[in-house]
Write an enzyme that holds these catalytic residues in place. Structure first.
Site, PDB file in Angstrom:
ATOM      1  N   LEU A 512       0.931  -1.177   0.259  1.00 52.14           N
ATOM      2  CA  LEU A 512       0.010   0.199  -0.062  1.00 52.14           C
ATOM      3  C   LEU A 512       0.596   1.214  -0.033  1.00 52.14           C
ATOM      4  O   LEU A 512       1.012   1.540  -0.466  1.00 52.14           O
ATOM      5  CB  LEU A 512      -0.804  -0.190   1.429  1.00 52.14           C
ATOM      6  CG  LEU A 512      -1.759  -1.054   1.093  1.00 52.14           C
ATOM      7  CD1 LEU A 512      -3.104  -1.230   2.529  1.00 52.14           C
ATOM      8  CD2 LEU A 512      -3.297  -0.068   0.131  1.00 52.14           C
ATOM      9  N   GLY A 513       2.099   1.356   0.593  1.00 51.30           N
ATOM     10  CA  GLY A 513       2.878   2.231   0.673  1.00 51.30           C
ATOM     11  C   GLY A 513       3.932   1.708   1.203  1.00 51.30           C
ATOM     12  O   GLY A 513       4.167   0.918   2.043  1.00 51.30           O
ATOM     13  N   GLY A 515       7.541   4.241   3.218  1.00 52.59           N
ATOM     14  CA  GLY A 515       7.939   4.833   4.033  1.00 52.59           C
ATOM     15  C   GLY A 515       9.342   4.565   4.648  1.00 52.59           C
ATOM     16  O   GLY A 515       9.965   3.773   4.520  1.00 52.59           O
ATOM     17  N   GLY A 518       8.616   2.237   7.930  1.00 46.65           N
ATOM     18  CA  GLY A 518       8.210   0.901   7.444  1.00 46.65           C
ATOM     19  C   GLY A 518       7.782   0.582   5.558  1.00 46.65           C
ATOM     20  O   GLY A 518       7.716   2.075   5.375  1.00 46.65           O
ATOM     21  N   VAL A 520       4.353  -0.941   4.332  1.00 45.45           N
ATOM     22  CA  VAL A 520       2.386  -1.163   4.443  1.00 45.45           C
ATOM     23  C   VAL A 520       2.161  -2.061   3.819  1.00 45.45           C
ATOM     24  O   VAL A 520       2.329  -1.749   2.104  1.00 45.45           O
ATOM     25  CB  VAL A 520       1.973  -0.152   5.108  1.00 45.45           C
ATOM     26  CG1 VAL A 520       0.231  -0.240   5.389  1.00 45.45           C
ATOM     27  CG2 VAL A 520       2.495   0.826   5.580  1.00 45.45           C
ATOM     28  N   LYS A 533       1.743  -3.549   8.942  1.00 51.29           N
ATOM     29  CA  LYS A 533       3.122  -2.311   8.643  1.00 51.29           C
ATOM     30  C   LYS A 533       4.134  -3.495   9.074  1.00 51.29           C
ATOM     31  O   LYS A 533       4.413  -3.607  10.296  1.00 51.29           O
ATOM     32  CB  LYS A 533       2.899  -1.121   9.284  1.00 51.29           C
ATOM     33  CG  LYS A 533       4.551  -0.439   9.433  1.00 51.29           C
ATOM     34  CD  LYS A 533       4.235   0.811   9.940  1.00 51.29           C
ATOM     35  CE  LYS A 533       3.164   2.009  10.012  1.00 51.29           C
ATOM     36  NZ  LYS A 533       3.280   3.713   9.435  1.00 51.29           N
ATOM     37  N   ASP A 629       4.534  13.292  14.157  1.00 56.10           N
ATOM     38  CA  ASP A 629       5.019  13.381  12.719  1.00 56.10           C
ATOM     39  C   ASP A 629       3.630  13.989  12.550  1.00 56.10           C
ATOM     40  O   ASP A 629       2.996  13.249  11.518  1.00 56.10           O
ATOM     41  CB  ASP A 629       5.636  12.208  12.316  1.00 56.10           C
ATOM     42  CG  ASP A 629       6.170  12.959  11.307  1.00 56.10           C
ATOM     43  OD1 ASP A 629       6.237  14.385  10.843  1.00 56.10           O
ATOM     44  OD2 ASP A 629       6.368  11.404  10.990  1.00 56.10           O
TER      45      ASP A 629
END
Ligand SMILES: *[C@@H]1O[C@H](CO)[C@@H](O)[C@H](O)[C@H]1NC(C)=O
Ligand SMILES: *[C@@H]1O[C@H](CO)[C@@H](O)[C@H](O)[C@H]1NC(C)=O
Ligand SMILES: *[C@@H]1O[C@H](CO)[C@@H](O)[C@H](O)[C@H]1NC(C)=O
Ligand SMILES: *[C@@H]1O[C@H](CO)[C@@H](O)[C@H](O)[C@H]1NC(C)=O
Ligand SMILES: *[C@@H]1O[C@H](CO)[C@@H](O)[C@H](O)[C@H]1NC(C)=O
Ligand SMILES: *[C@@H]1O[C@H](CO)[C@@H](O)[C@H](O)[C@H]1NC(C)=O
Ligand SMILES: *[C@@H]1O[C@H](CO)[C@@H](O)[C@H](O)[C@H]1NC(C)=O
Ligand SMILES: *[C@@H]1O[C@H](CO)[C@@H](O)[C@H](O)[C@H]1NC(C)=O
Ligand SMILES: *[C@@H]1O[C@H](CO)[C@@H](O)[C@H](O)[C@H]1NC(C)=O
Ligand SMILES: *[C@@H]1O[C@H](CO)[C@@H](O)[C@H](O)[C@H]1NC(C)=O
Length: 817
Positions: A512-513, A515, A518, A520, A533, A629
């Site tokens: 899904l993504g 960063g 981590g 996801v 995650k 954040d």
């Protein structure tokens, strides 16, 4: 008379246009037969794997297309064996069965208990009516026609399969043998039941059924005695006896007559049917004018109130299933490790011969679905309730509920078969509810000793020993009651196994993504979509991680993304979150992938949601968490665009020591409060980041946007300039539409943002003040400092400096996405 039927048939075949396929045959004349094979001309293999082979077909629309009642062979996906059944398919205007936009919907099954294979034979003979034989010749099902002689069969326009004689009078009809569904016009007699299938993949009769009693419809789970789980409009004034019937007619359910519906389903306009399904729900299905199937649940209660939601002995808490646990031993294990919904089984099965090894497993704060059934209870005190069960071998558990503060007048229900429990929060004192589950312990040496003593010293001593054993067990049972729920406090996160998450995420394939902290992955767990995650970096040990995850998982707020569970071993740290189908806020406010702009009220609600989530983290929850954040990538949107803050508390999972966090400059450039430089960091850093996010939402752009011309690159600098030149309106997102209409509101929120962006952290509002302003209960501070940027350490150059250094500092600067 034969000519009469022939004429009738002739009439039918001439009154409709004949399509490319002979789809308008809804009558067959005896004798004839069909073999279940792909050779049946009207058949369809659906993309999901189900198969239909049509023997008779009756489109409801005289033009010959649309939803059509069909009689034939039906095979459930994945196709293994066939049922002779009535089902609804959609016929398209070309005259073929629509496979891509619809599914076959089964409304009646003949051979429910004995599916047949390829090459099974369906025969229509005048002496025996319809018979179904499997490919090996074995008789599987027959319509009972007595001594009457059958002329033919016909599926009528209401979905009724009729066997008629030479005079066209009825001999047998499927409506007299309902399975799990009723179509419009069909009745359920007082001595009939709708019986749900045993699962979504197994159409055999299951244990749930619906029947007509005392003026209403009652849904039971079969056991001895049956246990009631739902009742629909009971009306004790309406006498119901063997001659009673319930009719599903024209959009309503009626009992005995069609004058007063017991439930009004909102009228009929096309094909409708109701079905009692394997999960215990009674659902109404209706095709709309564009042949879409709409569903409405006629049973309105939460999932935990269904007997089989968590299987046998399962405890349902907010839709999640666990097994009862004892302190010294587990007594129960999941039937299937990865599917808690299948329920629990006893480690040692209960036997009636070994009564001495029975003991109580206490489960506090649970109730049982049949609490709607007032007649099922005896009203006694708790001790007597348990004793009655202890001496009764067929009793497997008791559920006891205190009632009205009178300890000798509680409600006691004995269970001969234990289905799912439901988590229960006592709302008032005196209404607490507990279950006592009989469990069997493996025979212990103490019993053997008791037996020897019995031999040696006679019956008296033997009895004494038994009594002391009973007392020890009883005390153990009591102790158990205090701690049984240690792992099952409502809302605590789940400890997954690695395999579970591997299966849920299809071995971490759907990304899904990604960063700095981590990656996801999307997953699917117990019918829910989840986001898993996988942390890249983690510094402290498993134990600390588990403790922190446990804490974070217990933080619940509508505006915080929920941590469902976690997993940790030497190499992996995994966090399981609820999945937010509308993704992160950045995708919606920067228009990066061509989405429609959000309107003002949605933006305002999102701002309010973020404020409330942060307010909860800062001020209301036990932990007092500073997020560190806040940025649009960490704000997720659900299907209703409710904003939820994600990744809160993650700083704790990655590194515990707050001073280190500070020196390591956490957060993301563009959202960092000035005091990061001076290293005096409080929760006001979140308020600053919130102010930046609000400006981005109002202006529809990133704070730092290098695609802009030089002087427009930094939004907060622009804010400072425009506020001094009194041209703040210029900043508002041009995509927002009728800005004039909400100008006042937008300016007010921009003022609030400026308050949050105050250089001096102490001058920024608390998040609760922010919420009050948004709710209109408070005004923005009047004397604001409009020097957001220039005279503070982070001037324009420094902004770019931080920006440039971002790749270098990526792992520490960007948030744990
Ligand atoms: C439909 O009925 C007609 C007349 O009874 C018959 O000739 C034809 O074979 C039938 N078609 C099918 C597919 O059964
Ligand atoms: C069904 O019967 C046909 C013809 O007798 C035969 O070719 C086919 O193999 C059979 N199919 C199965 C699955 O037995
Ligand atoms: C189908 O049969 C049932 C029962 O005999 C009858 O009530 C119903 O009106 C029939 N439907 C049509 C469209 O003929
Ligand atoms: C059909 O109707 C005729 C005339 O009413 C009657 O004599 C005959 O017995 C009937 N046949 C059957 C099979 O019911
Ligand atoms: C279907 O369910 C029935 C009853 O629950 C069970 O006996 C049978 O084995 C199941 N069949 C399959 C194929 O799982
Ligand atoms: C069924 O209900 C609809 C609307 O509720 C109505 O228009 C229609 O006339 C009714 N049909 C019959 C046969 O009562
Ligand atoms: C049962 O719920 C009440 C109220 O929520 C709580 O005070 C009590 O501790 C719970 N008991 C157990 C054993 O969890
Ligand atoms: C409690 O209930 C019992 C049994 O119904 C009754 O005999 C007793 O009087 C009640 N006690 C009080 C205090 O209401
Ligand atoms: C024994 O338990 C069963 C099941 O709970 C119950 O139906 C029955 O009434 C009980 N028998 C006695 C004598 O209490
Ligand atoms: C439930 O309520 C009764 C009656 O007030 C009380 O005596 C008992 O301790 C309570 N049990 C629990 C587990 O809270």
């Amino acid at each position: 008379m034969a000519s009469c039927v022939a004429f009738f048939l002739l009439l039918l075949s001439f009154s409709f246009p004949v399509n490319s396929m002979p789809l308008n045959n809804w009558t067959a004349i005896a004798p004839t037969s069909w073999i279940n094979s792909p050779a049946i001309p009207v058949s369809a293999n659906f993309p999901d794997g189900s198969v239909v082979r049509v023997v008779l077909l009756r489109p409801l629309n005289p033009a010959g297309y649309g939803p059509s009642f069909s009689v034939g062979f039906y095979c459930l996906s994945p196709c293994k064996s066939f049922f002779f059944s009535i089902f609804i398919v959609i016929v398209d205007k070309e005259g073929s069965i629509d496979k891509f936009y619809s599914h076959p919907e089964v409304i009646w099954l003949a051979n429910r208990a004995h599916p047949v294979s390829e090459n099974a034979t369906l025969q229509l003979k005048s002496q025996s009516g319809l018979t179904l034989r499997d490919s090996d010749g074995k008789l599987v099902w027959t319509s009972d026609v007595g001594s009457r002689s059958v002329a033919g069969i016909n599926i009528n326009g209401s979905g009724n399969l009729v066997l008629f004689d030479i005079n066209n009078s009825l001999i047998w009809q499927s409506w007299d043998h309902p399975t799990d569904s009723l179509v419009m016009g069909q009745s359920l007699a007082g001595d009939q039941r709708l019986i749900a299938s045993s699962s979504s993949t197994n159409l055999t009769e299951g244990s749930l059924y619906l029947t007509l009693l005392a003026g209403g419809l009652f849904a039971f789970v079969n056991s001895s005695p049956p246990q009631l789980y739902y009742q629909l409009s009971p009306d004790s004034n309406r006498a119901v006896d063997k001659s009673a019937f319930m009719t599903f007619g024209n959009g309503s359910l009626y009992i005995n007559s069609v004058s007063e519906p017991i439930i009004d389903l909102g009228g009929a306009n096309n094909i409708q049917y109701i079905r009692l399904e394997y999960d215990g729900h009674l659902r109404l299905y209706q095709y709309d004018s564009s042949n879409q199937l709409n569903v409405k649940d006629l049973f309105t209660t939460n999932n935990c109130a269904y007997p089989n939601f968590c299987g046998h002995y399962g405890i349902c808490n907010n839709g999640q299933c666990t097994c009862p646990v004892g302190i010294s031993s587990n007594y129960f294990k999941l039937v299937h490790d990865r599917q808690p919904q299948l329920g629990c089984s006893a480690e040692t099965p209960i036997t009636c011969e070994d009564v001495n090894n029975h003991l109580w497993l206490t489960v506090n704060n649970v109730s049982y679905f049949n609490y709607i059934d007032d007649t099922a209870f005896s009203r006694i005190d708790e001790d007597s309730c348990r004793k009655a069960c202890l001496v009764n071998c067929s009793c497997k558990a008791v559920v006891y509920r205190f009632f009205g503060g009178n300890n000798s007048d509680g409600r006691c229900f004995q269970l001969s078969e234990v289905f799912s429990f439901e988590n229960y929060e006592p709302k008032e004192p005196y209404t607490n509810s507990s279950a006592y589950i009989k469990v069997q312990v493996a025979p212990s040496s103490r019993v053997a000793l008791g037996a020897i003593l019995g031999f040696t010293f006679g019956a008296l001593l033997f009895l004494l020993a038994l009594m002391s054993i009973y007392l020890v067990w009883f005390r153990r049972g009591k102790e158990a009651s205090d701690e049984d729920f240690i792992d099952q406090l409502p809302g605590t996160p789940i400890r997954f196994s690695f395999e579970e998450l591997q299966v849920a995420t299809e071995n971490f394939t759907k990304k899904l993504g990604e960063g700095a902290f981590g990656t996801v992955f999307q997953g699917n767990w117990s019918n829910k979509i989840i986001a898993v995650k996988k942390l890249h970096s983690f510094r402290h040990g498993k134990k600390t991680f588990l403790a922190e995850a446990e804490t974070i998982g217990s933080i619940h707020h509508i505006n915080l993304v929920r941590l469902i569970g976690f997993y940790a071993d030497k190499l992996n740290r995994l966090l399981v979150y609820e999945y937010m189908c509308n993704g992160s806020l950045d995708k919606w406010i920067y228009y990066s992938d061509g989405r429609d702009p959000l309107d003002w009220s949605t933006r305002f609600n999102i701002i309010t949601d973020i404020a409330k989530g942060l307010c909860y983290l800062h001020e209301d929850c036990r932990q007092r968490i500073v997020h560190f954040d806040i940025k649009p990538e960490n704000i997720l949107l659900d299907e209703k665009f409710t904003a939820k803050i994600s990744d809160f508390g993650l700083s704790k999972l990655i590194d515990r020591d707050i001073s280190k966090i500070v020196t390591r400059l956490r957060g993301t450039p563009g959202y960092l409060a000035p005091e990061w430089i001076t290293a005096v960091v409080t929760k006001k850093v979140d308020v600053y980041s919130f102010g930046v996010v609000v400006m981005e939402i109002l202006c529809g752009r990133r704070n730092i946007d290098n695609s802009q011309i030089e002087e427009n690159r930094h939004l907060i600098t622009m804010l400072e300039n425009k506020s001094k030149s009194n041209e703040l309106l210029d900043l508002i997102d041009k995509n927002l539409g009728d800005v004039e209409l909400y100008e006042q509101d937008i300016m007010n929120v921009m003022k609030l943002a400026m308050w949050c962006l105050q250089r001096d952290g102490r001058r920024r509002p608390s998040m609760s003040a922010v919420v009050k302003v948004l709710e209109g209960a408070m005004d923005v501070e009047a004397s604001l400092d409009y020097n957001f940027v220039s005279s503070i350490p982070m001037n324009k150059n420094e902004v770019r400096q931080v920006d440039q250094s971002a790749p270098f500092l990526a792992s520490t600067l960007s948030g744990p996405r």
